[in-house]
Structures are given as structure tokens and as C-alpha cells.
Design an enzyme around this catalytic site. Structure first.
Site, PDB file in Angstrom:
ATOM      1  N   GLU A 203     -81.618  53.971  18.344  1.00 25.54           N
ATOM      2  CA  GLU A 203     -82.919  54.602  18.571  1.00 25.54           C
ATOM      3  C   GLU A 203     -84.030  53.809  17.897  1.00 25.54           C
ATOM      4  OE1 GLU A 203     -81.256  59.144  19.065  1.00 25.54           O
ATOM      5  OE2 GLU A 203     -82.370  58.656  17.245  1.00 25.54           O
TER       6      GLU A 203
ATOM      7  N   ALA B  55     -90.508  54.411  17.979  1.00 25.30           N
ATOM      8  CA  ALA B  55     -91.355  54.550  19.176  1.00 25.30           C
ATOM      9  C   ALA B  55     -90.510  55.231  20.263  1.00 25.30           C
ATOM     10  CB  ALA B  55     -91.863  53.198  19.627  1.00 25.30           C
TER      11      ALA B  55
ATOM     12  N   CYS C  49     -79.164  52.493  25.007  1.00 25.32           N
ATOM     13  CA  CYS C  49     -77.949  53.288  25.194  1.00 25.32           C
ATOM     14  C   CYS C  49     -76.723  52.485  24.775  1.00 25.32           C
ATOM     15  CB  CYS C  49     -77.807  53.687  26.661  1.00 25.32           C
ATOM     16  SG  CYS C  49     -79.093  54.797  27.256  1.00 25.32           S
TER      17      CYS C  49
ATOM     18  N   GLU D  82     -73.935  52.143  26.405  1.00 26.43           N
ATOM     19  CA  GLU D  82     -73.415  51.371  27.528  1.00 26.43           C
ATOM     20  C   GLU D  82     -74.189  50.062  27.699  1.00 26.43           C
ATOM     21  OE1 GLU D  82     -73.279  55.796  28.756  1.00 26.43           O
ATOM     22  OE2 GLU D  82     -74.491  54.500  27.477  1.00 26.43           O
TER      23      GLU D  82
ATOM     24  N   CYS E 100     -76.158  57.892  31.485  1.00 29.58           N
ATOM     25  CA  CYS E 100     -77.417  58.294  32.115  1.00 29.58           C
ATOM     26  C   CYS E 100     -77.582  57.520  33.435  1.00 29.58           C
ATOM     27  CB  CYS E 100     -78.588  58.020  31.178  1.00 29.58           C
ATOM     28  SG  CYS E 100     -78.965  56.264  30.926  1.00 29.58           S
TER      29      CYS E 100
ATOM     30  N   CYS F  96     -77.981  53.749  33.023  1.00 28.99           N
ATOM     31  CA  CYS F  96     -76.742  53.063  32.642  1.00 28.99           C
ATOM     32  C   CYS F  96     -75.740  53.034  33.790  1.00 28.99           C
ATOM     33  CB  CYS F  96     -76.131  53.702  31.397  1.00 28.99           C
ATOM     34  SG  CYS F  96     -77.023  53.196  29.906  1.00 28.99           S
TER      35      CYS F  96
END
Length: 136
Positions: free
Chosen positions: A48, A51, A57, A59, A90, A93
Site C-alpha cells: 500500500e 497516496a 496488488c 498478483e 481484482c 489483476c
């Protein structure tokens, strides 16, 4: 090389990556591990950023590691997250995986205790757009 991936090794790599995830904002750590066409396992974890949501992610990290390692195709991938619900890739990904995987490639979804579900890429991203759609 066997047709069936070593699920225990992939799970262990995804779990180890999950434990290293950098998720100070969501506190939702995700790990992934790819078995690539070179027979090696490439892990990744979510990272993470202050911002928010400019993060990466798990993946995507595993795919980057695979490409940096010189491999070119995904034979199988394990994605692990905590909680009662399945933590599937997601949408972005799923498209990233599509770039390097065949429609029959297994995508294994895990929790801390092991593999919970198995999908093919075609099941998670039906009628997908990929490299074959573009002229050579």
C-alpha cells in the site's frame, strides 16, 4: 515437469509473501505465488501507499517478479487472503494474469488454512481480451 503444480509449495510461498505484505492502511494482507513456465515459483505481496489507493496488488508483484526472473508464462497461481470470504484477484489483476496465462490456467484461492477454491482463468475472466486479439 508434472502437469499438476505442487500446490503445497505454491501455498507456502503465497503464505510467506502474505506475511511480508505492507498494508498499514487497510490492514488486509494478500499474498500470491506463481508457478511459471521455467518451473520456478515467484511470490508477491500487496504494497500500500499513503497516496491511497496507489498501491500494488500481490498478483501484480508476483507477475513482475516472474518477468524480472526471465520467465514468460503462468502455469498456476495461488492467491491468499484472510477472512471468511474468498479473496479472488481484482478485475485489473485478472487482466494482468490473462496477459501471461492460458484460459485453462488454474487460479487457486486460499485462506490461512489452505486452498479453498479452484478456478480456471476462463471462469474468472470469461470471453477475455488478450494478446491474441491484437495483430502481430
Amino acid at each position: 515437469m508434472s502437469a499438476e503444480p505442487d500446490l503445497e509449495a505454491l501455498f507456502a510461498a503465497a503464505l510467506a509473501a502474505q506475511q511480508k505484505a505492507y498494508a498499514p492502511y487497510s490492514r488486509f494482507k494478500v499474498g500470491a505465488a506463481i508457478l511459471a513456465d521455467d518451473g520456478k515459483v515467484y511470490p508477491g505481496c500487496n504494497v500500500e501507499n499513503a497516496a491511497y489507493p496507489v498501491g500494488a496488488c500481490a498478483e501484480a508483484g508476483a507477475i513482475s517478479a516472474m518477468i524480472a526472473g526471465g520467465a514468460g508464462a503462468i502455469r498456476a497461481i495461488v492467491v491468499i487472503g484472510d477472512g471468511a470470504e474468498l479473496v479472488t484477484p481484482c478485475g485489473a489483476c485478472r487482466q494482468r494474469i490473462r496477459e501471461f496465462a492460458a484460459t485453462e490456467t488454474p487460479i487457486l484461492i486460499a485462506g490461512p488454512d489452505g486452498i479453498r477454491a479452484r478456478f480456471s482463468l476462463a471462469e474468472l475472466l470469461p470471453a477475455s481480451f488478450g494478446p491474441a486479439n491484437l495483430p502481430k
